[in-house]
Design an enzyme around this catalytic site. Sequence first.
Site, PDB file in Angstrom:
ATOM      1  N   HIS A   1      11.575  31.514  74.573  1.00  0.00           N
ATOM      2  CA  HIS A   1      10.385  30.782  74.472  1.00  0.00           C
ATOM      3  C   HIS A   1      10.438  29.671  75.604  1.00  0.00           C
ATOM      4  O   HIS A   1      11.218  29.050  75.610  1.00  0.00           O
ATOM      5  CB  HIS A   1      10.634  30.038  73.246  1.00  0.00           C
ATOM      6  CG  HIS A   1      10.469  30.702  71.919  1.00  0.00           C
ATOM      7  ND1 HIS A   1       9.478  31.093  71.383  1.00  0.00           N
ATOM      8  CD2 HIS A   1      11.550  31.330  71.315  1.00  0.00           C
ATOM      9  CE1 HIS A   1       9.766  31.935  70.154  1.00  0.00           C
ATOM     10  NE2 HIS A   1      11.056  32.341  70.335  1.00  0.00           N
TER      11      HIS A   1
ATOM     12  N   ASP B   1      16.393  34.037  72.220  1.00  0.00           N
ATOM     13  CA  ASP B   1      15.707  33.399  71.320  1.00  0.00           C
ATOM     14  C   ASP B   1      15.743  31.738  71.643  1.00  0.00           C
ATOM     15  O   ASP B   1      15.931  30.842  70.754  1.00  0.00           O
ATOM     16  CB  ASP B   1      15.973  33.446  69.748  1.00  0.00           C
ATOM     17  CG  ASP B   1      14.832  32.743  68.858  1.00  0.00           C
ATOM     18  OD1 ASP B   1      13.759  32.496  69.275  1.00  0.00           O
ATOM     19  OD2 ASP B   1      15.011  32.642  67.720  1.00  0.00           O
TER      20      ASP B   1
ATOM     21  N   HIS C   1       9.195  39.432  64.300  1.00  0.00           N
ATOM     22  CA  HIS C   1      10.073  38.528  63.584  1.00  0.00           C
ATOM     23  C   HIS C   1      10.360  38.861  62.257  1.00  0.00           C
ATOM     24  O   HIS C   1       9.257  38.718  61.294  1.00  0.00           O
ATOM     25  CB  HIS C   1       9.257  37.314  63.832  1.00  0.00           C
ATOM     26  CG  HIS C   1       9.911  35.994  62.858  1.00  0.00           C
ATOM     27  ND1 HIS C   1      10.581  34.853  63.720  1.00  0.00           N
ATOM     28  CD2 HIS C   1      10.639  35.876  61.794  1.00  0.00           C
ATOM     29  CE1 HIS C   1      11.318  34.052  62.909  1.00  0.00           C
ATOM     30  NE2 HIS C   1      11.309  34.647  61.744  1.00  0.00           N
TER      31      HIS C   1
ATOM     32  N   LYS D   1       3.799  40.859  69.643  1.00  0.00           N
ATOM     33  CA  LYS D   1       4.843  40.391  68.847  1.00  0.00           C
ATOM     34  C   LYS D   1       4.168  40.153  67.521  1.00  0.00           C
ATOM     35  O   LYS D   1       3.095  39.655  67.284  1.00  0.00           O
ATOM     36  CB  LYS D   1       5.130  39.182  69.241  1.00  0.00           C
ATOM     37  CG  LYS D   1       6.234  38.209  68.300  1.00  0.00           C
ATOM     38  CD  LYS D   1       7.674  38.533  68.537  1.00  0.00           C
ATOM     39  CE  LYS D   1       8.354  38.019  67.438  1.00  0.00           C
ATOM     40  NZ  LYS D   1       9.116  36.782  67.945  1.00  0.00           N
TER      41      LYS D   1
ATOM     42  N   HIS E   1      15.996  38.942  66.929  1.00  0.00           N
ATOM     43  CA  HIS E   1      17.140  37.752  66.429  1.00  0.00           C
ATOM     44  C   HIS E   1      17.794  38.328  64.948  1.00  0.00           C
ATOM     45  O   HIS E   1      17.404  37.555  64.053  1.00  0.00           O
ATOM     46  CB  HIS E   1      16.572  36.530  66.546  1.00  0.00           C
ATOM     47  CG  HIS E   1      15.002  36.125  66.001  1.00  0.00           C
ATOM     48  ND1 HIS E   1      14.737  36.718  64.916  1.00  0.00           N
ATOM     49  CD2 HIS E   1      14.180  35.638  66.569  1.00  0.00           C
ATOM     50  CE1 HIS E   1      13.283  36.286  64.734  1.00  0.00           C
ATOM     51  NE2 HIS E   1      13.004  35.797  65.813  1.00  0.00           N
TER      52      HIS E   1
ATOM     53  N   HIS F   1      14.305  38.013  74.688  1.00  0.00           N
ATOM     54  CA  HIS F   1      13.611  37.045  73.741  1.00  0.00           C
ATOM     55  C   HIS F   1      13.563  35.616  74.285  1.00  0.00           C
ATOM     56  O   HIS F   1      14.696  34.932  73.917  1.00  0.00           O
ATOM     57  CB  HIS F   1      13.913  37.254  72.298  1.00  0.00           C
ATOM     58  CG  HIS F   1      13.312  36.642  71.232  1.00  0.00           C
ATOM     59  ND1 HIS F   1      13.117  37.097  70.084  1.00  0.00           N
ATOM     60  CD2 HIS F   1      12.869  35.293  71.309  1.00  0.00           C
ATOM     61  CE1 HIS F   1      12.231  36.309  69.433  1.00  0.00           C
ATOM     62  NE2 HIS F   1      12.196  35.229  69.920  1.00  0.00           N
TER      63      HIS F   1
HETATM   64  C1  NCD Z   1      11.179  29.436  67.469  1.00  0.00           C
HETATM   65  C2  NCD Z   1      10.398  28.507  68.058  1.00  0.00           C
HETATM   66  O1  NCD Z   1      10.880  27.467  67.996  1.00  0.00           O
HETATM   67  O2  NCD Z   1       9.461  29.004  68.832  1.00  0.00           O
HETATM   68  N1  NCD Z   1      11.898  28.935  66.345  1.00  0.00           N
HETATM   69  C3  NCD Z   1      13.322  29.504  65.994  1.00  0.00           C
HETATM   70  O3  NCD Z   1      13.922  28.845  65.214  1.00  0.00           O
HETATM   71  N2  NCD Z   1      14.023  30.749  66.587  1.00  0.00           N
HETATM   72  C4  NCD Z   1      10.404  30.531  66.704  1.00  0.00           C
HETATM   73  C5  NCD Z   1      11.224  31.859  66.388  1.00  0.00           C
HETATM   74  O4  NCD Z   1      11.537  32.860  67.275  1.00  0.00           O
HETATM   75  O5  NCD Z   1      11.373  32.241  65.309  1.00  0.00           O
HETATM   76 ZN    ZN Z   2      11.827  33.558  69.073  1.00  0.00          ZN
END
Ligand code: NCD
Ligand code: ZN
Length: 345
Positions: free
Chosen positions: A15, A247, A136, A99, A174, A13
């Site tokens: 970003h 995450d 999520h 997702k 998460h 996971h």
């Molecule tokens: C994530 C993001 O910033 O893209 N933020 C977070 O607090 N985890 C999005 C997510 O995974 O919920």
């Molecule tokens: Zn995330």
Amino acid sequence: MQEIEIIKPDDWHVHFRDREILKVVVPETTRNFARAIVMPNLIPPILNGKQAILYKERINKAIPKTDNFEPFMTLYLTEKTNKNDLEEAYNNKAVFAAKLYPAGATTNSDSGVKDIKNIMPTLEKMAKIGMPLLIHGEVTHNEVDIFDREKVFINQNLDFICKELPELKITLEHITTEDATMYVNQGNQNLVASITPHHLALNRNAIFVGGIRPHNYCLPILKREKHRKSLIKVATKGNKKFFLGTDTAPHFTSYKENCCGCAGIFNATYCMSILAQVFDDYNSIENLEKFTSLNGSNHYGLSKNKTKIKLLKRENPIVFKKQIKVGNDSISVFNPNFPVYWEVI
Ligand code: NCD
Ligand code: ZN
């Protein structure tokens, strides 16, 4: 000094964002991880196979030549997702999973799903073709307390999906609560969960130590100590249903230290050091590999990585860098604020 060698980890996971942030954060992940599932919540989101392929190309360009790394792409589910397009994108290997963001749950989730019932035909299709669903798991209703949103999602939505479609491969992403660990543990074999390093390392007090700590703010929000302990238990025991999804979620420091700060913790840089420390603190270093390198690939039906990484326990704690520069701004690096002795070498 103690040294361990483990199969190279995967991060199920991440970003990576896009443009200038993408270029600086991708190497932070590819240094220690062989594969990752990349989240689709860009602006605009990744809605189809073609967009996923183009995004993957941008990611591949940012991977240092010295690193061997494979990104696995995801589609952002909406109530308008066409199930035949989704099937085609999955069959062409343009995407690996889809997702599900409840509308408004987190960063860039405005296009998310308002009512799960509206996407049931798509989920049925996914179950049929074996495509994983990543969730999520938080409701977004204003009247539900922010600390209860995961538990309410499980009761109101996840339970419904699991009962309707027991053959669907689901990752509850998460997870943060005892309710989630118990639900997943007792659920059918297709239901698993990812856990972040920050939810293993910290409880909700960390958001308010001596003042407000925007760099410890993420969604789902950190929870009480009893919830952290339940995550620790399943992760450090090597329980097959639980694996690493960091995450790691970079935002500019100026957007975090703001009167309306963004949710997300950028933890890629020291993730493996922090995890090794946590597992060591719970006398479970021998189970680190299961959590970071085996349980996830096993669930996703992938082979395990062929290369290994070494971690060394130093005599003195490692000194964390605070920030990574991006243009005139920066990304602040997650520091759990306890001594971390383990270093990837
Ligand atoms: C994530 C993001 O910033 O893209 N933020 C977070 O607090 N985890 C999005 C997510 O995974 O919920
Ligand atoms: Zn995330």
